[in-house]
Design a protein around this motif. Structure first.
Motif, PDB file in Angstrom:
ATOM      1  N   ALA A 191       0.829  -1.202   0.000  1.00  0.00           N
ATOM      2  CA  ALA A 191       0.000   0.000   0.000  1.00  0.00           C
ATOM      3  C   ALA A 191       0.871   1.263   0.000  1.00  0.00           C
ATOM      4  CB  ALA A 191      -0.929   0.008   1.213  1.00  0.00           C
ATOM      5  N   ARG A 192       1.960   1.244   0.785  1.00  0.00           N
ATOM      6  CA  ARG A 192       2.858   2.410   0.843  1.00  0.00           C
ATOM      7  C   ARG A 192       3.567   2.610  -0.494  1.00  0.00           C
ATOM      8  NH1 ARG A 192       6.363   5.053   4.548  1.00  0.00           N
ATOM      9  NH2 ARG A 192       7.210   6.816   3.390  1.00  0.00           N
ATOM     10  N   LEU A 193       3.975   1.523  -1.124  1.00  0.00           N
ATOM     11  CA  LEU A 193       4.592   1.633  -2.448  1.00  0.00           C
ATOM     12  C   LEU A 193       3.620   2.240  -3.452  1.00  0.00           C
ATOM     13  CD1 LEU A 193       6.536  -1.741  -2.767  1.00  0.00           C
ATOM     14  CD2 LEU A 193       7.534   0.546  -2.759  1.00  0.00           C
ATOM     15  N   SER A 194       2.366   1.818  -3.368  1.00  0.00           N
ATOM     16  CA  SER A 194       1.351   2.361  -4.272  1.00  0.00           C
ATOM     17  C   SER A 194       1.166   3.851  -4.063  1.00  0.00           C
ATOM     18  CB  SER A 194       0.029   1.619  -4.059  1.00  0.00           C
ATOM     19  OG  SER A 194      -0.977   2.140  -4.901  1.00  0.00           O
ATOM     20  N   VAL A 195       1.159   4.282  -2.804  1.00  0.00           N
ATOM     21  CA  VAL A 195       1.013   5.709  -2.494  1.00  0.00           C
ATOM     22  C   VAL A 195       2.213   6.490  -3.005  1.00  0.00           C
ATOM     23  CG1 VAL A 195       0.949   7.388  -0.605  1.00  0.00           C
ATOM     24  CG2 VAL A 195      -0.488   5.347  -0.502  1.00  0.00           C
ATOM     25  N   THR A 196       3.419   5.922  -2.853  1.00  0.00           N
ATOM     26  CA  THR A 196       4.639   6.591  -3.326  1.00  0.00           C
ATOM     27  C   THR A 196       4.596   6.801  -4.832  1.00  0.00           C
ATOM     28  OG1 THR A 196       5.978   5.679  -1.529  1.00  0.00           O
ATOM     29  CG2 THR A 196       7.140   6.382  -3.505  1.00  0.00           C
ATOM     30  N   VAL A 197       4.184   5.761  -5.551  1.00  0.00           N
ATOM     31  CA  VAL A 197       4.076   5.878  -7.008  1.00  0.00           C
ATOM     32  C   VAL A 197       3.045   6.923  -7.388  1.00  0.00           C
ATOM     33  CG1 VAL A 197       3.412   4.670  -9.118  1.00  0.00           C
ATOM     34  CG2 VAL A 197       4.854   3.520  -7.424  1.00  0.00           C
ATOM     35  N   GLU A 198       1.904   6.905  -6.701  1.00  0.00           N
ATOM     36  CA  GLU A 198       0.837   7.860  -7.010  1.00  0.00           C
ATOM     37  C   GLU A 198       1.291   9.287  -6.766  1.00  0.00           C
ATOM     38  OE1 GLU A 198      -3.798   8.813  -5.663  1.00  0.00           O
ATOM     39  OE2 GLU A 198      -2.784   7.000  -4.974  1.00  0.00           O
ATOM     40  N   LYS A 199       1.990   9.518  -5.661  1.00  0.00           N
ATOM     41  CA  LYS A 199       2.461  10.864  -5.344  1.00  0.00           C
ATOM     42  C   LYS A 199       3.517  11.341  -6.337  1.00  0.00           C
ATOM     43  CE  LYS A 199       1.602  10.947  -0.351  1.00  0.00           C
ATOM     44  NZ  LYS A 199       2.235  11.039   0.993  1.00  0.00           N
ATOM     45  N   SER A 200       4.262  10.409  -6.910  1.00  0.00           N
ATOM     46  CA  SER A 200       5.329  10.803  -7.834  1.00  0.00           C
ATOM     47  C   SER A 200       4.787  11.307  -9.163  1.00  0.00           C
ATOM     48  CB  SER A 200       6.268   9.621  -8.086  1.00  0.00           C
ATOM     49  OG  SER A 200       5.632   8.625  -8.866  1.00  0.00           O
ATOM     50  N   LEU A 201       3.596  10.848  -9.542  1.00  0.00           N
ATOM     51  CA  LEU A 201       3.078  11.172 -10.874  1.00  0.00           C
ATOM     52  C   LEU A 201       2.377  12.526 -10.936  1.00  0.00           C
ATOM     53  CD1 LEU A 201       1.715   7.671 -11.921  1.00  0.00           C
ATOM     54  CD2 LEU A 201       3.858   8.749 -12.578  1.00  0.00           C
ATOM     55  N   ALA A 202       1.712  12.910  -9.851  1.00  0.00           N
ATOM     56  CA  ALA A 202       0.957  14.170  -9.878  1.00  0.00           C
ATOM     57  C   ALA A 202       1.824  15.391 -10.201  1.00  0.00           C
ATOM     58  CB  ALA A 202       0.219  14.356  -8.552  1.00  0.00           C
ATOM     59  N   PRO A 203       3.009  15.542  -9.587  1.00  0.00           N
ATOM     60  CA  PRO A 203       3.798  16.758  -9.847  1.00  0.00           C
ATOM     61  C   PRO A 203       4.343  16.887 -11.259  1.00  0.00           C
ATOM     62  CG  PRO A 203       4.495  15.670  -7.808  1.00  0.00           C
ATOM     63  CD  PRO A 203       3.626  14.712  -8.543  1.00  0.00           C
ATOM     64  N   ILE A 204       4.389  15.781 -12.019  1.00  0.00           N
ATOM     65  CA  ILE A 204       5.013  15.867 -13.340  1.00  0.00           C
ATOM     66  C   ILE A 204       4.035  16.280 -14.430  1.00  0.00           C
ATOM     67  CG2 ILE A 204       6.718  14.119 -12.724  1.00  0.00           C
ATOM     68  CD1 ILE A 204       5.176  12.189 -14.565  1.00  0.00           C
ATOM     69  N   ALA A 205       2.756  16.482 -14.065  1.00  0.00           N
ATOM     70  CA  ALA A 205       1.778  16.891 -15.080  1.00  0.00           C
ATOM     71  C   ALA A 205       2.207  18.195 -15.743  1.00  0.00           C
ATOM     72  CB  ALA A 205       0.395  17.040 -14.444  1.00  0.00           C
ATOM     73  N   GLY A 206       2.645  19.144 -14.928  1.00  0.00           N
ATOM     74  CA  GLY A 206       3.085  20.421 -15.485  1.00  0.00           C
ATOM     75  C   GLY A 206       4.320  20.271 -16.356  1.00  0.00           C
ATOM     76  N   ILE A 207       5.249  19.402 -15.926  1.00  0.00           N
ATOM     77  CA  ILE A 207       6.461  19.174 -16.706  1.00  0.00           C
ATOM     78  C   ILE A 207       6.115  18.585 -18.071  1.00  0.00           C
ATOM     79  CG2 ILE A 207       8.611  17.846 -16.811  1.00  0.00           C
ATOM     80  CD1 ILE A 207       8.719  18.012 -13.761  1.00  0.00           C
ATOM     81  N   LEU A 208       5.209  17.599 -18.074  1.00  0.00           N
ATOM     82  CA  LEU A 208       4.808  16.975 -19.332  1.00  0.00           C
ATOM     83  C   LEU A 208       4.173  17.990 -20.275  1.00  0.00           C
ATOM     84  CD1 LEU A 208       3.322  13.578 -18.097  1.00  0.00           C
ATOM     85  CD2 LEU A 208       5.349  13.890 -19.510  1.00  0.00           C
ATOM     86  N   LEU A 209       3.330  18.871 -19.719  1.00  0.00           N
ATOM     87  CA  LEU A 209       2.665  19.868 -20.557  1.00  0.00           C
ATOM     88  C   LEU A 209       3.670  20.860 -21.136  1.00  0.00           C
ATOM     89  CD1 LEU A 209      -0.566  20.569 -18.472  1.00  0.00           C
ATOM     90  CD2 LEU A 209      -0.428  19.450 -20.706  1.00  0.00           C
TER      91      LEU A 209
END
Length: 464
Positions: A311-329
């Motif tokens: 569960a903690r690994l899943s949360v870590t992965v989820e938290k890592s993806l949100a901040p890169i939305a701006g970078i991708l755009l």
């Protein structure tokens, strides 16, 4: 080495019939508009690049529908090419931070470095950690360590901070899988493994000169101590007893680079697409597979070692993806801007100008990146845009020459960071400097990286 005059552009009909003079004015106007929107109106870079791309087409006399088609095609292809890699790099970086692996690397190296060795230790830490991390993430992660080491050891902040910044910056500008180099490799159809191998050859002496050596002078020019208040890293604290081991952490971070280098070596030695070994290394050395392997391994060597549950690994992965939305755009919009430049015929214009200038291709590509870097303040935008402009120069080049062209662009994209660069203000605020002090240290360091990097690229072009 192929010169700018000798390269041929692809025979693709431009979306506008504007001459070089009008096209040049349109390019300058589009870039100026992007700068104005970002600096004066504080507009997000994604919106500014989108508006600037459309304005460029309008100024050049291109039909709006063709401009839109060029921009969206460039955005889509760029995101498709590097989006997954950026996401995987973000996950690996988050695992490294949240597990305490980054802290373990820092503490282990610092325990073995004393006195004059400390600047060299800091550049080593930053270079290793900077491999999977974005520049801004690396700064947030390393600055607390830099400030703490400087204060406790009684060092000048510049003597410790400049090597760390140099390590992060060189990795960001020259070494894939960072977004800028990846996009340039894709745009110029360069070989990733060869570019990575040559990039390491250029990066090592460059970071030494711009880091530990230059820090001696920077510490004399700006002799300041670390600010009293330390900032904290974004990860949750992990007890040292539960951190992943140093060797396992370093091995995980270096795994994607090692896989890509193996592919490059096999490509050079075997050079037979029907060979079974080369087929295997082509797969495992592909950037997506290499990074995916590092992420999967990191879930065990970093996450599980730190006691993370599923569960903690899943949360870590989820938290890592949100901040890169701006970078991708931003990266995608930069690709859209690049494609608009190409489709408007700017590549042909660059070739026409290069024929009269008689400037070698590597130097011309570097100058283009320098100009865009000074204008926009973004190393990534400079790399992406310059790669689009310099794409015609790569026609007919060998694999090695194309890789060096990518590195010349990467070096140019780091030239003289100033007030239109977010990194400038980040460094200024963290180190507690004024604008003048930041220009004399950070900005000069970036310029040294750019010029020295170009110098080593040119030297390699003479022997390879």
């Amino acid at each position: 080495m192929t010169s700018g005059a000798g390269a041929l552009a692809a025979a693709v009909a431009p979306i506008t019939s504007a001459g070089n003079a009008r096209l040049g004015i349109a390019v300058l106007a589009g870039i100026a508009l992007i700068i104005l929107l970002i600096t004066r109106l504080s507009m997000h870079a994604f919106l500014a690049l989108t508006i600037g791309s459309l304005a460029l087409g309008v100024f050049a006399g291109a039909p709006l529908e063709k401009t839109l088609a060029s921009f969206t095609a460039g955005l889509g292809s760029t995101v498709a090419g590097v989006g997954v890699l950026i996401a995987l790099g973000a996950i690996l970086g988050r695992l490294l931070a949240d597990s305490g692996g980054a802290d373990e690397i820092v503490d282990t190296i610092l325990a073995r470095a004393k006195g004059r060795a400390m600047p060299w230790a800091m550049v080593l830490i930053a270079s290793v950690i900077g491999l999977p991390l974005f520049f801004e993430v690396g700064i947030v992660l390393l600055i607390p360590v830099v400030l703490l080491v400087a204060r406790r050891g009684g060092y000048s902040l510049m003597r410790i901070g400049i090597p760390a910044l140099a390590g992060l910056s060189v990795m960001h500008g020259l070494i894939p899988p960072h977004p800028g180099p990846l996009v340039a490799i894709d745009a110029l159809h360069a070989n990733l493994g060869v570019t990575l191998a040559l990039g390491v050859l250029v990066a090592i002496p460059t970071v030494i000169i711009a880091g530990p050596l230059f820090s001696r002078y920077a510490a004399r020019w700006v002799d300041i101590q670390a600010p009293e208040q330390l900032t904290t890293a974004p990860s949750e604290p992990v007890d040292r007893a539960h951190r992943p081991r140093f060797g396992a952490t370093v091995a995980t971070v270096l795994l994607p680079v090692a896989l890509m280098l193996v592919k490059a070596l096999v490509d050079i030695v075997v050079d037979d697409k029907t060979n079974g070994v080369q087929k295997v290394t082509d797969i495992i050395g592909a950037p997506m597979i290499a990074l995916l392997a590092a992420v999967l391994v990191g879930m065990f060597t970093l996450g599980r070692a730190a006691g993370f549950t599923r569960a903690r690994l899943s949360v870590t992965v989820e938290k890592s993806l949100a901040p890169i939305a701006g970078i991708l755009l931003i990266v995608g919009a930069g690709g859209g801007f690049k494609q608009t430049l190409i489709d408007a015929g700017v590549g042909r214009m660059v070739l026409d100008l290069s024929e009269s200038w008689s400037v070698p291709a590597l130097l011309l590509a570097w100058l283009i990146a320098v100009a865009i870097r000074l204008a926009t303040g973004s190393a990534t935008v400079a790399t992406i845009s310059a790669a689009g402009l310099a794409a015609p120069l790569a026609a007919g080049m060998s694999t090695t020459e194309t890789a060096l062209l990518v590195l010349a662009i990467g070096a140019g994209s780091l030239f003289f960071s100033h007030v239109n660069d977010a990194g400038f203000w980040l460094v200024k605020e963290y180190f507690g400097m004024d604008v003048g002090q930041t220009l004399k240290t950070w900005s000069v360091m970036e310029t040294i990286i750019s010029v020295v990097g170009l110098g080593f690229v040119l030297l390699l072009s003479l022997v390879l």
